[in-house]
Design a protein around this motif. Structure first.
Motif, short mmCIF file in Angstrom:
data_model
loop_
_atom_site.label_atom_id
_atom_site.label_comp_id
_atom_site.label_asym_id
_atom_site.label_seq_id
_atom_site.Cartn_x
_atom_site.Cartn_y
_atom_site.Cartn_z
N ASN A 107 5.49 11.53 -20.81
CA ASN A 107 4.95 12.48 -21.79
C ASN A 107 3.54 12.09 -22.22
O ASN A 107 2.70 12.96 -22.48
CB ASN A 107 5.90 12.62 -22.98
N ASP A 150 17.56 15.48 -20.00
CA ASP A 150 17.49 15.92 -21.39
C ASP A 150 16.12 15.57 -22.00
O ASP A 150 15.51 16.39 -22.69
CB ASP A 150 18.62 15.24 -22.17
N ASP A 154 12.21 19.58 -22.56
CA ASP A 154 11.24 20.32 -23.39
C ASP A 154 9.92 20.47 -22.64
O ASP A 154 9.29 21.53 -22.67
CB ASP A 154 11.00 19.59 -24.72
N LYS A 155 9.53 19.41 -21.96
CA LYS A 155 8.29 19.45 -21.17
C LYS A 155 8.41 20.52 -20.08
O LYS A 155 7.48 21.31 -19.85
CB LYS A 155 8.04 18.05 -20.58
N LYS A 157 10.42 23.15 -20.04
CA LYS A 157 10.47 24.50 -20.64
C LYS A 157 9.07 24.95 -21.03
O LYS A 157 8.67 26.08 -20.80
CB LYS A 157 11.35 24.47 -21.90
N ASN A 158 8.34 24.02 -21.63
CA ASN A 158 6.99 24.33 -22.07
C ASN A 158 6.09 24.68 -20.88
O ASN A 158 5.33 25.66 -20.93
CB ASN A 158 6.44 23.12 -22.84
#
Ligand SMILES: NC(=O)c1ccc[n+]([C@@H]2O[C@H](COP(=O)([O-])OP(=O)(O)OC[C@H]3O[C@@H](n4cnc5c(N)ncnc54)[C@H](OP(=O)(O)O)[C@@H]3O)[C@@H](O)[C@H]2O)c1
Length: 322
Positions: A107, A150, A154-155, A157-158
């Motif tokens: 990230n 998991d 988010d990464k 999806k973004n």
């Protein structure tokens, strides 16, 4: 796919079959705008997957526990293609601490993430517990990938939202998912040493790879996230995976040589599912020789998949809190 197709390499409905290589199934595909994380990308099927995805232009992050081997793998890819974009990040899937550190490092790079290939694995190892106190094949093959996915979700999806490009997650399962413990997954005695079977424990972990893919696929569809999740059996390929059963596998290969593939053929199904435009929107499916097939009844069991999801969450939470 029939036995005949498996042996002869005759293409199935996708136009590809057991004899197709990773280069053939991705020919003409432009992946220059994609970033992919490949676990266990330093050897075997993962390395060939990394090489071919890089050849198509993708930016590859090899996630490996042995960074020396990963550097050698990177050099091999660069020898083949000097413009390849390959980076290496340390990841030990049998340590939740290492998985969290990997996700933080990834990230921090502030890269997009389009493709996650949960490829790393171990097979038939003697009974052992992971750093977090969980049976090693389940911990490495399933739970480690469960947590990693998991932490990267988010990464993904973004990235899909911002770019409009469909994200893809590919879980490396195996036909060995057919040979598991009674009931599929030993929720009540996952760590039991007395009844441990190295073969069934491997089958259980590979069943878990499919159940995880299918449950995540359902959840992402409900959310309307533009990410597909599928699982694959790559075929039978002689790699380092056989290190705990080398003699047995060599003998088996003598009698079953017509069923074996080379590594470029072994990476074909992963690369096909990760990149091929004909699979746009295809999710919650299981592929063999670049064609969809039905996995076992356990693997198709939605109740079992939900139960595994909750069980895995609980194991991860208790390990991270201890
Ligand atoms: N080969 C086959 O016939 C076959 C058949 C069905 C399914 N599969 C599946 O295909 C996948 C790839 O296997 P392969 O045949 O290419 O075997 P491989 O050459 O042994 O590759 C597996 C990779 O996973 C890595 N790995 C193992 N434990 C790890 C950990 N704790 N953390 C991070 N990385 C770890 C290994 O790294 P190290 O070198 O450091 O151990 C290695 O790079 C596996 O999931 C396997 O179950 C293979």
């Amino acid at each position: 796919m029939s036995l005949f197709s498996l042996v002869t390499g005759r293409p199935g409905p996708s136009g590809f079959g057991s004899a197709s290589t990773a280069e053939q199934v991705t020919e003409g595909i432009d992946a220059t705008n994609l970033t992919a994380v490949i676990t266990g990308g330093a050897s075997g099927i993962g390395l060939e997957t990394a090489r071919v995805l890089a050849l198509r232009g993708a930016h590859i992050i090899i996630a490996a526990r042995n960074t020396e081997a990963a550097n050698e793998a990177k050099q091999l890819i660069l020898n083949d293609n000097e413009t390849a974009r390959v980076d290496i990040l340390k990841l030990d899937l049998c340590s939740m601490k290492s998985i969290r550190a990997f996700a933080d490092s990834f990230n921090a790079l502030d890269l997009p993430l389009n493709i996650l290939i949960n490829n790393a694995g171990i097979m038939f190892c003697p009974y052992k517990l992971s750093e977090d106190g969980i049976e090693m094949q389940f911990a490495t093959n399933h739970l480690g990938h469960f947590l990693l996915t998991d932490l990267l979700l988010d990464k993904m999806k973004n990235t899909a939202r911002v770019t409009g490009i469909e994200g893809r997650i590919v879980n490396l399962s195996s036909i060995a998912h057919l040979h598991t413990y009674e009931g599929g997954v030993r929720f009540d005695n996952i760590n039991d040493e007395i009844s441990y079977s190295d073969k069934r424990a491997y089958g259980q972990s590979k069943l878990a790879n499919i159940l995880h893919a299918n449950e995540l696929s359902r959840r992402l569809q409900k959310e309307g996230a533009k990410i597909t999740v599928n699982s694959v059996h790559p075929g039978l390929i002689m790699t380092n995976l056989m290190r705990h059963s080398a003699l047995m596998m060599r003998i088996l290969k003598v009698f079953t040589y017509i069923f074996w593939k080379n590594v470029p053929q072994g990476a074909a199904t992963t690369c096909y599912v990760a990149l091929h435009p004909s699979l746009k929107g295809a999710t919650g499916k299981y592929f063999l020789d670049c064609n969809e097939i039905a996995p076992s009844a356990f693997a198709r069991d939605e109740v079992l998949a939900k139960k595994l999801w909750d069980f895995s969450n609980k194991l991860v939470k208790s390990a991270l809190n201890s």
